[in-house]
Design an enzyme around this catalytic site. Structure first.
Site, PDB file in Angstrom:
ATOM      1  N   ASP A 273       0.862  -1.177   0.000  1.00  0.00           N
ATOM      2  CA  ASP A 273       0.000   0.000   0.000  1.00  0.00           C
ATOM      3  C   ASP A 273       0.903   1.232   0.000  1.00  0.00           C
ATOM      4  OD1 ASP A 273      -2.294   1.539   0.013  1.00  0.00           O
ATOM      5  OD2 ASP A 273      -2.661   1.305   2.148  1.00  0.00           O
ATOM      6  N   ASP A 277       2.236   7.704   5.195  1.00  0.00           N
ATOM      7  CA  ASP A 277       1.005   8.486   5.049  1.00  0.00           C
ATOM      8  C   ASP A 277       0.777   9.357   6.275  1.00  0.00           C
ATOM      9  OD1 ASP A 277       0.595   7.279   2.634  1.00  0.00           O
ATOM     10  OD2 ASP A 277      -1.209   6.178   3.207  1.00  0.00           O
ATOM     11  N   ARG A 330       2.614   9.995  -5.885  1.00  0.00           N
ATOM     12  CA  ARG A 330       2.362  10.463  -4.529  1.00  0.00           C
ATOM     13  C   ARG A 330       3.665  10.795  -3.785  1.00  0.00           C
ATOM     14  NH1 ARG A 330      -2.384   6.240  -2.453  1.00  0.00           N
ATOM     15  NH2 ARG A 330      -3.811   6.590  -4.203  1.00  0.00           N
TER      16      ARG A 330
END
Length: 466
Positions: A273, A277, A330
Site C-alpha cells: 500500500d 502516510d 504520490r
C-alpha cells in the site's frame, strides 16, 4: 534502472543486517560509530546521528507547537535495545507515555512468532480456512462476475487471516518516543508502524523494508478491470498525531518489488500500500533526509476530500532533503494542508520497478509549496507530467531544476493540461520554517550523499553544513 550510490548502500545494508548477529549493546551506548566509515581516526568527529538528538529549531512544521524531542529526556530505565519483534513490542508497552528511546539492532522481521522466527503467509493463515488457491477459485470473474465485491465464506476467511497478520505487523508507537536504528542496516521488515493520536515522536535511522499484505482483497468493481487492494504502510501518522519527525530512514519494497509480484485475474497481486502516510487530522510533521525507492503509491497527506476527518486547518507537513528514486506516484499527494516540499531530489527513469505516474499530486483544498527541488529524468517523462490534477486548484512552484535546467513546473503543467484542470498560483501562505536550506544547484549532490540512514562519525560537515 541504473543503480545509484544510495540504492547500492541501502541494498548492502539489508544484506549485511540479515546476515549479522543481533548483538545487544549496553543501554548507555549511542548509535554508531562503525559501519562503512572504518575505524575511528585520531580526531574523531561527532556522530552523524545520536539517539538523544531533537529536531532543530525552525526545521519544518514539526518544530512548531513546542517542537519535537521524542525520547530525548528518557532516564536509563526507559532506554531499550531490541532485536526481535517481541522485544520491540514489550519496550513500547513498557515505556507508556514516559520519554523513551528504543534502539533497533539488526533486522527485525515482524511477521514472526514470539521467538522471532519468520512466519510464512500460509502459516499466518492457519486455522482461518483461507488459502489463496481457494480464494482465486471462489472469485474468478469468469464465474463470480465483475459487478459485485466478494462476500461469503472465503472472503470471511481472508478477513480472518488479515486480522491475524494485522496483530503481528501493526506496531503502535506511544508519545514521547524515539525509535532509532543503532547499527548499520538496522531496521524492520514488513512493519506497519502506527503513530496514532499521539504527540512528540521521532523515527530515525531505520531501513523500513517490504511492508507487505499477505492477504490482498480482490475488488472486481475497482476501475474497468478490477484491482487487488492491500493494507499497511511502513509508517502511518493518523488520528490527530502531532509533532512527528521522520528522518534519515530508507523506505523500500526490496526484496519483493512490484515487478516480482504475480498476476491474477489480469491484475498485479498488489501486496504493497503506502510507504508513509499522514492523514485524519494529523499535524506538524517533518519528513527529512529519507530515501524512498522502488515503491508505487508513496505518500498521502490527507486520505479523503471529505472534511469530516478533522483535516481542515491541520495536515501541515514539511518534506525536505528526501531522495525519491524509482517512485511511481504520490511524492507527495496532498489534500487540505499547507505542505512545504523543498530541496528534494527526484530520480525518474523508464526502467524503474514501478511505472511512473507523477510526483506531486494537487488534491482537494491542498496548499503545496514546491521550491528548489531537482528532477533527473531519463526516458519519455516530460516536465508537464511532474504535477497531477487531483481536484486541487492552486500550487506554488519556484526555482526547480529538471535535468539541470530551471523549469517553471506550473507553466509546463498548464501547457499540456485540459482547460478544466488548469492550476493557479497560490497566494495564501509562505513557508518560514526552513532551518536547513540549500541552493538548488547543490541539492542533488547533498541529498545523494546524506539521505537515508547515517551511522558513525560524520564524514565532514553533516548535511552539507546544515
Amino acid at each position: 534502472m541504473a543503480t545509484s550510490t544510495r540504492t547500492r548502500r541501502t541494498a548492502c545494508a539489508l544484506v549485511t543486517a540479515s546476515a549479522a548477529l543481533m548483538l545487544m549493546i549496553p543501554s548507555t551506548a549511542v548509535a554508531g560509530p562503525g559501519g562503512t566509515h572504518g575505524p575511528p581516526d585520531t580526531h574523531p568527529r561527532d556522530p552523524a546521528i545520536t539517539d538523544r538528538q531533537v529536531l532543530p529549531d525552525d526545521d519544518g512544521w514539526a518544530s512548531a507547537g513546542g517542537g519535537t524531542t521524542g525520547g530525548a529526556e528518557a532516564n536509563e530505565e526507559h532506554v531499550y535495545d531490541v532485536s526481535t519483534r517481541t522485544e520491540l513490542v514489550n519496550a513500547l508497552a513498557g515505556s507508556g507515555d514516559e520519554p523513551a528511546i528504543i534502539r533497533v539492532h539488526g533486522t527485525i522481521e515482524v511477521n514472526a512468532d514470539e521467538n522471532g522466527e519468520p512466519l510464512t503467509c500460509d502459516e499466518i493463515a492457519e486455522g482461518t480456512g483461507y488459502t489463496l488457491e481457494e480464494y482465486l477459485e471462489a472469485y474468478d470473474p469468469e464465474t463470480w462476475g465483475r459487478d459485485r465485491k466478494p462476500d461469503g465464506e472465503m472472503e470471511e476467511a481472508r478477513e480472518a487471516a488479515e486480522q491475524k497478520q494485522r496483530a503481528l505487523v501493526d506496531i503502535r508507537i506511544p508519545s514521547n518516543t524515539t525509535l532509532i536504528g543503532a547499527e548499520e542496516g538496522a531496521g524492520l521488515t514488513g512493519a506497519n508502524l502506527t503513530v496514532s493520536g499521539v504527540h512528540n515522536v521521532i523515527i530515525r535511522n531505520l531501513v523500513l523494508a517490504d511492508t507487505y499484505d499477505c492477504f490482498p482483497s480482490w475488488d472486481p468493481t475497482d476501475g474497468d478491470e478490477g484491482a487487488w487492494n492491500s493494507e499497511y504502510d511502513s509508517v502511518r501518522i493518523v488520528d490527530g498525531a502531532t509533532n512527528i519527525w521522520v528522518d534519515h530512514n530508507a523506505f523500500t519494497d526490496e526484496p519483493m518489488t512490484d515487478d516480482k509480484l504475480p498476476t491474477y485475474f489480469g491484475q498485479t497481486f498488489q501486496r504493497h500500500d503506502g510507504a508513509l502516510d499522514v492523514t485524519n487530522g494529523s499535524d506538524l510533521v517533518t519528513v527529512s533526509w529519507n530515501s524512498f525507492s522502488d515503491h508505487d503509491k508513496l505518500t498521502l497527506v490527507g486520505s479523503t476530500d471529505s472534511a469530516d476527518r478533522g483535516d481542515p486547518g491541520k495536515l501541515r507537513v514539511t518534506f525536505h532533503h528526501n531522495l525519491y528514486e524509482g517512485v511511481g506516484q504520490r511524492a507527495p499527494r496532498a489534500r487540505w494542508g499547507q505542505v512545504d516540499v523543498y530541496n528534494n531530489h527526484y530520480v525518474i527513469t523508464d526502467d524503474q520497478t514501478v511505472d511512473y505516474g507523477y510526483s506531486l499530486g494537487v488534491g482537494h483544498e491542498s496548499r503545496l509549496w514546491v521550491e528548489a527541488n531537482t528532477f533527473d529524468i531519463t526516458g519519455d517523462t516530460q516536465p508537464g507530467q511532474l504535477l497531477s490534477f487531483l481536484r486541487g486548484e492552486v500550487i506554488v512552484t519556484e526555482g526547480n531544476l529538471v535535468n539541470h535546467r530551471q523549469v517553471d513546473l506550473l507553466a509546463e503543467y498548464n501547457a499540456v493540461a485540459d482547460e478544466d484542470e488548469q492550476l493557479a498560483e497560490d497566494t495564501s501562505w509562505e513557508p518560514t520554517l526552513r532551518a536547513c536550506e540549500h541552493k538548488v544547484q547543490h541539492v542533488a549532490g547533498v541529498v545523494d550523499a546524506w539521505a537515508g540512514p547515517e551511522l558513525g562519525p560524520a564524514p565532514g560537515r553533516p548535511h552539507g553544513g546544515c
